[in-house]
Enzyme design. Structure first.
Site, mmCIF file in Angstrom:
data_model
loop_
_atom_site.group_PDB
_atom_site.id
_atom_site.type_symbol
_atom_site.label_atom_id
_atom_site.label_comp_id
_atom_site.label_asym_id
_atom_site.label_seq_id
_atom_site.Cartn_x
_atom_site.Cartn_y
_atom_site.Cartn_z
ATOM 1 N N ARG A 187 0.814 -1.226 0.000
ATOM 2 C CA ARG A 187 0.000 0.000 0.000
ATOM 3 C C ARG A 187 0.840 1.265 0.000
ATOM 4 N NH1 ARG A 187 -2.604 -3.693 3.248
ATOM 5 N NH2 ARG A 187 -4.819 -4.090 2.817
ATOM 6 N N ILE A 188 1.839 1.321 0.887
ATOM 7 C CA ILE A 188 2.658 2.523 0.990
ATOM 8 C C ILE A 188 3.446 2.743 -0.301
ATOM 9 C CG2 ILE A 188 4.606 3.602 2.190
ATOM 10 C CD1 ILE A 188 3.687 2.063 4.712
ATOM 11 N N ASP A 248 0.405 -1.882 -14.615
ATOM 12 C CA ASP A 248 1.259 -2.024 -15.792
ATOM 13 C C ASP A 248 2.032 -0.764 -16.131
ATOM 14 O OD1 ASP A 248 0.403 -4.607 -16.046
ATOM 15 O OD2 ASP A 248 -1.171 -4.149 -17.505
ATOM 16 N N CYS A 281 11.984 4.353 5.015
ATOM 17 C CA CYS A 281 10.945 4.725 5.976
ATOM 18 C C CYS A 281 10.114 3.494 6.325
ATOM 19 C CB CYS A 281 10.043 5.812 5.386
ATOM 20 S SG CYS A 281 10.863 7.386 5.090
ATOM 21 N N ALA A 282 10.711 2.319 6.156
ATOM 22 C CA ALA A 282 9.981 1.066 6.373
ATOM 23 C C ALA A 282 10.282 0.483 7.748
ATOM 24 C CB ALA A 282 10.311 0.073 5.263
ATOM 25 N N ARG A 283 11.413 -0.195 7.860
ATOM 26 C CA ARG A 283 11.793 -0.835 9.110
ATOM 27 C C ARG A 283 13.300 -0.753 9.308
ATOM 28 N NH1 ARG A 283 7.517 -0.202 10.621
ATOM 29 N NH2 ARG A 283 5.927 -1.664 11.325
ATOM 30 N N ASP A 291 14.381 7.107 8.290
ATOM 31 C CA ASP A 291 13.413 7.347 9.365
ATOM 32 C C ASP A 291 13.426 6.243 10.411
ATOM 33 O OD1 ASP A 291 11.131 8.772 10.557
ATOM 34 O OD2 ASP A 291 9.926 7.068 9.882
ATOM 35 N N GLU A 319 16.456 1.503 18.178
ATOM 36 C CA GLU A 319 15.742 2.763 18.406
ATOM 37 C C GLU A 319 15.455 2.960 19.895
ATOM 38 O OE1 GLU A 319 12.304 2.810 15.857
ATOM 39 O OE2 GLU A 319 13.513 2.956 14.044
ATOM 40 N N HIS A 361 11.671 8.035 13.355
ATOM 41 C CA HIS A 361 10.575 7.078 13.149
ATOM 42 C C HIS A 361 9.219 7.782 13.249
ATOM 43 C CE1 HIS A 361 9.461 2.549 13.567
ATOM 44 N NE2 HIS A 361 8.578 3.205 12.820
ATOM 45 N N GLY A 390 7.115 8.191 10.413
ATOM 46 C CA GLY A 390 6.385 7.952 9.172
ATOM 47 C C GLY A 390 4.877 8.087 9.298
#
Length: 303
Positions: free
Chosen positions: A152-153, A181, A229-231, A255, A260, A278, A280
């Site tokens: 989604r992101i 496509d 900006c994920a993990r 991020d 952390e 962090h 996001g």
């Protein structure tokens, strides 16, 4: 009465709505050594990133047999031992739709920051310097953005980047995604070689280790940018600093970190890096959406 423990905060409007609907809500963070015992008193626990729900805590909760649902307010559930909890008869879910737009926007913000030296020129001006000749940046329009993962992101970022005249390519563990496509699917190694910007949008799986290490960084274009900006844990932070120092990469936007709060001063203070703590999903709009989604999940579960 069904009791809900919220450990890492939740929108006040969602708390009020749950109470109005007859749920008891307790907002309190507990350290791991205390949380296990406290879970015996609740039917639901709602967490964000700070609280980790691991096997020992789940075992404690199971002793009382009361905990029925764990909700992660956000996209990933890697801070929860999902399979173990489900094996003990406890439901686990998240709010995957709520923060897609905000995380995509932050990734884009980091892209702009490192491309145009917004990060470091902001600092130097506060130090009384006027280094306008030093900060000749690059435009993101006309460049290639490689997305690692296409959930989604990532799809939100693809849409925004396309509107800015970027060419978007992506890689995905399950292969090409139907209905998109307009974006080219690539294997990871090919994506790294083709992209001017690489943005990560995948979960961190401890058993798999880092996704972007020394070998992957070596495949990237000279002067490319890396965004995460994920993990935390997806990037070898030592190798990243080396790639920035030797000029392989022009910059990075980060991020999330392996640990952390991070103590990696070499990365945080690097002049080619744009960093955030962090954040996001830290927008007012996201918190409202997360709260609403949590209310819907709880109401549906206990209807």
């Amino acid at each position: 009465m069904i009791r809900v423990l919220v450990t890492d905060g939740m929108a006040e409007s969602a708390v009020v709505e749950l109470k109005t609907k007859g749920f008891e809500v307790v907002e309190q963070f507990y350290e791991p050594e205390v949380l296990g015992e406290k879970l015996k008193e609740f039917d639901v626990i709602v967490v964000r990133s700070k609280t980790k729900v691991r096997q020992p805590l789940i075992d404690k909760a199971v002793e009382a047999g009361r905990l029925k649902l764990i909700i992660r307010g956000g996209v990933g559930v890697d801070n929860i031992d999902v399979a173990y909890a489900k094996g003990k008869g406890i439901g686990v879910t998240n709010t995957p739709n709520a923060s897609s737009g905000s995380v995509a926007e932050l990734a884009l913000a980091h892209m702009f920051a490192v491309s145009r030296y917004v990060n470091i020129s902001n600092v130097s001006m506060r130090q009384g310097k006027w280094d306008n000749e030093k900060y000749e940046g690059v435009e993101i329009g006309g460049k290639t953005l490689g997305l690692v993962g296409f959930g989604r992101i990532s799809r939100e970022l693809a849409k925004k980047a396309s509107a800015l005249d970027m060419t978007v390519i992506y890689t995905n563990l399950t292969g090409k995604v139907n209905g998109f496509d307009e974006y080219e699917f690539c294997k990871l190694n090919d994506l790294l070689k083709k992209s001017d910007y690489v943005s990560l949008h995948i979960p961190f799986i401890k058993e798999n280790g880092v996704t972007i290490g020394k070998d992957q960084l070596a495949m990237m274009k000279v002067g490319a940018f890396l965004i995460n900006c994920a993990r935390g844990g997806l990037i070898d932070e030592v190798a990243l600093v080396e790639a920035l120092d030797n000029g392989k990469l022009a910059g990075a936007g980060i991020d999330v970190f392996a640990d952390e709060p991070t103590k990696n001063e070499a990365l945080v203070n690097h002049p080619k890096v744009s960093v955030t703590p962090h954040i996001g999903g830290a927008t007012k709009e996201t918190q409202m959406r997360i709260g609403s989604e949590i209310v819907s999940i709880i109401c549906e579960f206990f209807k």
